[in-house]
Design a protein around this motif. Sequence first.
Motif, PDB file in Angstrom:
ATOM      1  N   GLY A  54       0.807  -1.207   0.000  1.00 61.09           N
ATOM      2  CA  GLY A  54       0.000   0.000   0.000  1.00 61.09           C
ATOM      3  C   GLY A  54       0.847   1.267   0.000  1.00 61.09           C
ATOM      4  O   GLY A  54       2.065   1.232   0.163  1.00 61.09           O
ATOM      5  N   GLU A  55       0.160   2.409  -0.159  1.00 60.06           N
ATOM      6  CA  GLU A  55       0.863   3.687  -0.266  1.00 60.06           C
ATOM      7  C   GLU A  55       1.711   3.996   0.956  1.00 60.06           C
ATOM      8  O   GLU A  55       2.760   4.645   0.849  1.00 60.06           O
ATOM      9  CB  GLU A  55      -0.145   4.816  -0.489  1.00 60.06           C
ATOM     10  N   LEU A  56       1.246   3.577   2.134  1.00 58.44           N
ATOM     11  CA  LEU A  56       1.976   3.874   3.366  1.00 58.44           C
ATOM     12  C   LEU A  56       2.644   2.629   3.939  1.00 58.44           C
ATOM     13  O   LEU A  56       3.033   2.608   5.108  1.00 58.44           O
ATOM     14  CB  LEU A  56       1.032   4.484   4.399  1.00 58.44           C
ATOM     15  N   GLY A  57       2.774   1.601   3.132  1.00 57.58           N
ATOM     16  CA  GLY A  57       3.301   0.342   3.628  1.00 57.58           C
ATOM     17  C   GLY A  57       4.806   0.251   3.669  1.00 57.58           C
ATOM     18  O   GLY A  57       5.357  -0.683   4.258  1.00 57.58           O
ATOM     19  N   GLY A  58       5.508   1.213   3.061  1.00 55.20           N
ATOM     20  CA  GLY A  58       6.957   1.126   3.000  1.00 55.20           C
ATOM     21  C   GLY A  58       7.705   1.722   4.170  1.00 55.20           C
ATOM     22  O   GLY A  58       8.537   1.059   4.798  1.00 55.20           O
ATOM     23  N   PRO A  59       7.411   2.985   4.511  1.00 49.44           N
ATOM     24  CA  PRO A  59       8.256   3.651   5.524  1.00 49.44           C
ATOM     25  C   PRO A  59       8.039   3.184   6.959  1.00 49.44           C
ATOM     26  O   PRO A  59       8.863   3.473   7.823  1.00 49.44           O
ATOM     27  CB  PRO A  59       7.869   5.126   5.380  1.00 49.44           C
ATOM     28  N   VAL A  60       6.932   2.483   7.225  1.00 47.18           N
ATOM     29  CA  VAL A  60       6.660   2.023   8.587  1.00 47.18           C
ATOM     30  C   VAL A  60       6.182   0.578   8.554  1.00 47.18           C
ATOM     31  O   VAL A  60       5.803   0.052   7.501  1.00 47.18           O
ATOM     32  CB  VAL A  60       5.584   2.893   9.285  1.00 47.18           C
ATOM     33  N   GLU A  61       6.191  -0.052   9.711  1.00 48.69           N
ATOM     34  CA  GLU A  61       5.620  -1.389   9.850  1.00 48.69           C
ATOM     35  C   GLU A  61       4.245  -1.234  10.496  1.00 48.69           C
ATOM     36  O   GLU A  61       4.130  -0.749  11.616  1.00 48.69           O
ATOM     37  CB  GLU A  61       6.504  -2.275  10.729  1.00 48.69           C
ATOM     38  N   TRP A  62       3.211  -1.661   9.780  1.00 50.18           N
ATOM     39  CA  TRP A  62       1.845  -1.556  10.290  1.00 50.18           C
ATOM     40  C   TRP A  62       1.486  -2.821  11.064  1.00 50.18           C
ATOM     41  O   TRP A  62       1.748  -3.927  10.606  1.00 50.18           O
ATOM     42  CB  TRP A  62       0.855  -1.327   9.165  1.00 50.18           C
ATOM     43  N   ALA A 175      -3.555   8.596   9.258  1.00 52.44           N
ATOM     44  CA  ALA A 175      -2.389   7.716   9.177  1.00 52.44           C
ATOM     45  C   ALA A 175      -1.201   8.424   8.545  1.00 52.44           C
ATOM     46  O   ALA A 175      -0.056   8.316   9.020  1.00 52.44           O
ATOM     47  CB  ALA A 175      -2.747   6.472   8.368  1.00 52.44           C
ATOM     48  N   ARG A 176      -1.455   9.161   7.469  1.00 50.94           N
ATOM     49  CA  ARG A 176      -0.359   9.822   6.757  1.00 50.94           C
ATOM     50  C   ARG A 176       0.325  10.866   7.646  1.00 50.94           C
ATOM     51  O   ARG A 176       1.561  10.967   7.664  1.00 50.94           O
ATOM     52  CB  ARG A 176      -0.902  10.483   5.485  1.00 50.94           C
ATOM     53  N   LYS A 177      -0.478  11.633   8.387  1.00 53.02           N
ATOM     54  CA  LYS A 177       0.107  12.635   9.281  1.00 53.02           C
ATOM     55  C   LYS A 177       0.979  11.965  10.348  1.00 53.02           C
ATOM     56  O   LYS A 177       2.041  12.477  10.723  1.00 53.02           O
ATOM     57  CB  LYS A 177      -0.982  13.444   9.967  1.00 53.02           C
ATOM     58  N   LEU A 178       0.514  10.821  10.848  1.00 51.05           N
ATOM     59  CA  LEU A 178       1.274  10.101  11.867  1.00 51.05           C
ATOM     60  C   LEU A 178       2.579   9.562  11.298  1.00 51.05           C
ATOM     61  O   LEU A 178       3.644   9.667  11.934  1.00 51.05           O
ATOM     62  CB  LEU A 178       0.426   8.970  12.434  1.00 51.05           C
ATOM     63  N   VAL A 179       2.520   9.000  10.104  1.00 51.61           N
ATOM     64  CA  VAL A 179       3.732   8.485   9.461  1.00 51.61           C
ATOM     65  C   VAL A 179       4.751   9.608   9.276  1.00 51.61           C
ATOM     66  O   VAL A 179       5.948   9.447   9.546  1.00 51.61           O
ATOM     67  CB  VAL A 179       3.386   7.824   8.109  1.00 51.61           C
ATOM     68  N   GLU A 180       4.273  10.773   8.826  1.00 52.00           N
ATOM     69  CA  GLU A 180       5.175  11.897   8.616  1.00 52.00           C
ATOM     70  C   GLU A 180       5.877  12.296   9.912  1.00 52.00           C
ATOM     71  O   GLU A 180       7.085  12.560   9.922  1.00 52.00           O
ATOM     72  CB  GLU A 180       4.400  13.085   8.049  1.00 52.00           C
ATOM     73  N   ARG A 181       5.121  12.320  11.027  1.00 47.89           N
ATOM     74  CA  ARG A 181       5.732  12.709  12.304  1.00 47.89           C
ATOM     75  C   ARG A 181       6.810  11.716  12.728  1.00 47.89           C
ATOM     76  O   ARG A 181       7.903  12.100  13.170  1.00 47.89           O
ATOM     77  CB  ARG A 181       4.685  12.793  13.414  1.00 47.89           C
ATOM     78  N   LEU A 182       6.494  10.434  12.590  1.00 47.79           N
ATOM     79  CA  LEU A 182       7.419   9.406  13.080  1.00 47.79           C
ATOM     80  C   LEU A 182       8.636   9.240  12.177  1.00 47.79           C
ATOM     81  O   LEU A 182       9.771   9.121  12.658  1.00 47.79           O
ATOM     82  CB  LEU A 182       6.676   8.077  13.232  1.00 47.79           C
ATOM     83  N   VAL A 183       8.422   9.229  10.878  1.00 54.72           N
ATOM     84  CA  VAL A 183       9.534   9.014   9.952  1.00 54.72           C
ATOM     85  C   VAL A 183      10.481  10.208   9.962  1.00 54.72           C
ATOM     86  O   VAL A 183      11.708  10.055   9.896  1.00 54.72           O
ATOM     87  CB  VAL A 183       8.999   8.731   8.529  1.00 54.72           C
ATOM     88  N   GLU A 184       9.916  11.408  10.057  1.00 52.91           N
ATOM     89  CA  GLU A 184      10.742  12.614  10.022  1.00 52.91           C
ATOM     90  C   GLU A 184      11.195  13.048  11.412  1.00 52.91           C
ATOM     91  O   GLU A 184      11.919  14.041  11.548  1.00 52.91           O
ATOM     92  CB  GLU A 184       9.964  13.746   9.344  1.00 52.91           C
ATOM     93  N   GLY A 185      10.781  12.304  12.450  1.00 54.38           N
ATOM     94  CA  GLY A 185      11.223  12.596  13.801  1.00 54.38           C
ATOM     95  C   GLY A 185      10.748  13.921  14.349  1.00 54.38           C
ATOM     96  O   GLY A 185      11.414  14.553  15.176  1.00 54.38           O
ATOM     97  N   LYS A 186       9.571  14.376  13.925  1.00 56.26           N
ATOM     98  CA  LYS A 186       9.077  15.696  14.341  1.00 56.26           C
ATOM     99  C   LYS A 186       8.449  15.697  15.730  1.00 56.26           C
ATOM    100  O   LYS A 186       8.295  16.741  16.344  1.00 56.26           O
ATOM    101  CB  LYS A 186       8.054  16.208  13.324  1.00 56.26           C
ATOM    102  N   GLY A 187       8.035  14.538  16.204  1.00 51.81           N
ATOM    103  CA  GLY A 187       7.428  14.494  17.519  1.00 51.81           C
ATOM    104  C   GLY A 187       6.016  15.040  17.559  1.00 51.81           C
ATOM    105  O   GLY A 187       5.362  15.228  16.527  1.00 51.81           O
TER     106      GLY A 187
END
Length: 507
Positions: A54-62, A175-187
Amino acid sequence: MSTPSPAGRRPRIGIGGVCAPSSTFSPHRTGYDDFRVTRGAELWDRYPWARPDGELGGPVEWVPLVQAEAPPGGPVEPEAYDRLKSELVDRIRQAGPLDGLVHDLHGAMSVAGLEDAEADLTDAVRDALGPGALISAAMDPHGNVSRRLATRLDLITAHRLAPHQDAAQTRERAARKLVERLVEGKGRPHLAWVQVPVLLPAERTSPRLEPAKSLYGRLGSIEELDGIVDAAVWAGCPWADEPRCKAAVVVTGDDPALAVEQARSLAKEYWDLRRDFVFPAPAADADTCVEAAVASRARPFLITDSGDNPAAGGAGDLTYMLRRLLADEALATGRATALHAGITDPAAVARCFAAGVGATVRLTVGGAHGSYGAYGSYGSYGASSHEPYELTGEVVALREADEADEVGGDLAAVRRGGVTTVLVSRRKPFRTRADFGGLDPRGYDLLVVKAGCPAPELYALAADWHLALTPGSVDQDLPRLGHHRLDRPLFPFDPDMPAPDLTPELL
């Protein structure tokens, strides 16, 4: 601030939640069997973007957990709620370290004995996740956002369309907003939260029409501002008698001053527009609607029986509208025709099946969930409007429950004069032509359904539409329902209340 994932490890995000919009005025009770419970990999059908491909399946483990959803109804039985909460919490604990959670909520779940069910659930989820994980909630704008709930969340968003054609997009946005925070380390971003002391039915705050259309239309442009993560508006749930029930605004951002500014602007606009929100169709008492529909040349003419709407939590077992249809001479004699759906009465449906198509039946219809005598004020309707109705007519259609139809159960249609009444063995909102069990609503002068705003297919089918202000547990006349636990003053219960302080709180 969230705790960063160990170097070299993809962030792990769980998905789960419990959704059960409720009317505390409804005699119906939502039990465990009313929930559709989906677990593990079966959740990918609801969240396709989380699949490995899926679109968000790469940068995180769901990590799929459990999601439970019940149709709108009466309050959830405590035993059912405790069972579902325990399973969600247990699965979070068993999943191993999670960096985040997509919290799939509605916001209008009521549980007997709880003041704020979503906040209680989120407290338990937060305790299981630990303080370092981020929680991103996807909600319905007709839910409630209490301070207690908002303080336990890190991101929060809601649908922007009604009917909610964007529900799937809302979950993906959360989900996308959460992925962005975690992958980019924004907190964790800042949440500017404010409740607006206004409580109106969804039928009067529909983004289909102004002024709600422009208000909700602003959210996308606010979200695009530098320093803003998301903007959302909630109308609140008028069918529950709880202090948390009121409109709310949350603007999420990395720029706290800008988030507060935008939240204040949205809240003030909502307050200033409170008297301008209107029904999306002419609204009147049932007799006025029936008279206008019979006299009109528009066919089929749609009337929505709004007070007993199962899609808003109504019991679906009142016969008030059936009485008003058969009180009209043209409909009673068959000079005009109406298809009326659908009254919940499993005993009456069973008798129709036993008699068969073509048989004449004498039925006592209504009150299957105990609606008769359940309401504190009958107003001008009179107590007889809430009593069972003696219906004699011909069985013209039968349909056994379809496995694909998760609500509704068996269906029977009985014709008396020009009125064909659809009876169902389980509460069911009628949204499409297929829901009528083979009867074609286009073949009748009037189409009458227990609904507030009709679903898109019926809306497109109707040549004209009036909204009937009928009694029931989701009565559009809110003061008539008998709230006594709301946080007052509150519009429209206190129409001349002073202007409130709408300064957002930064959480």
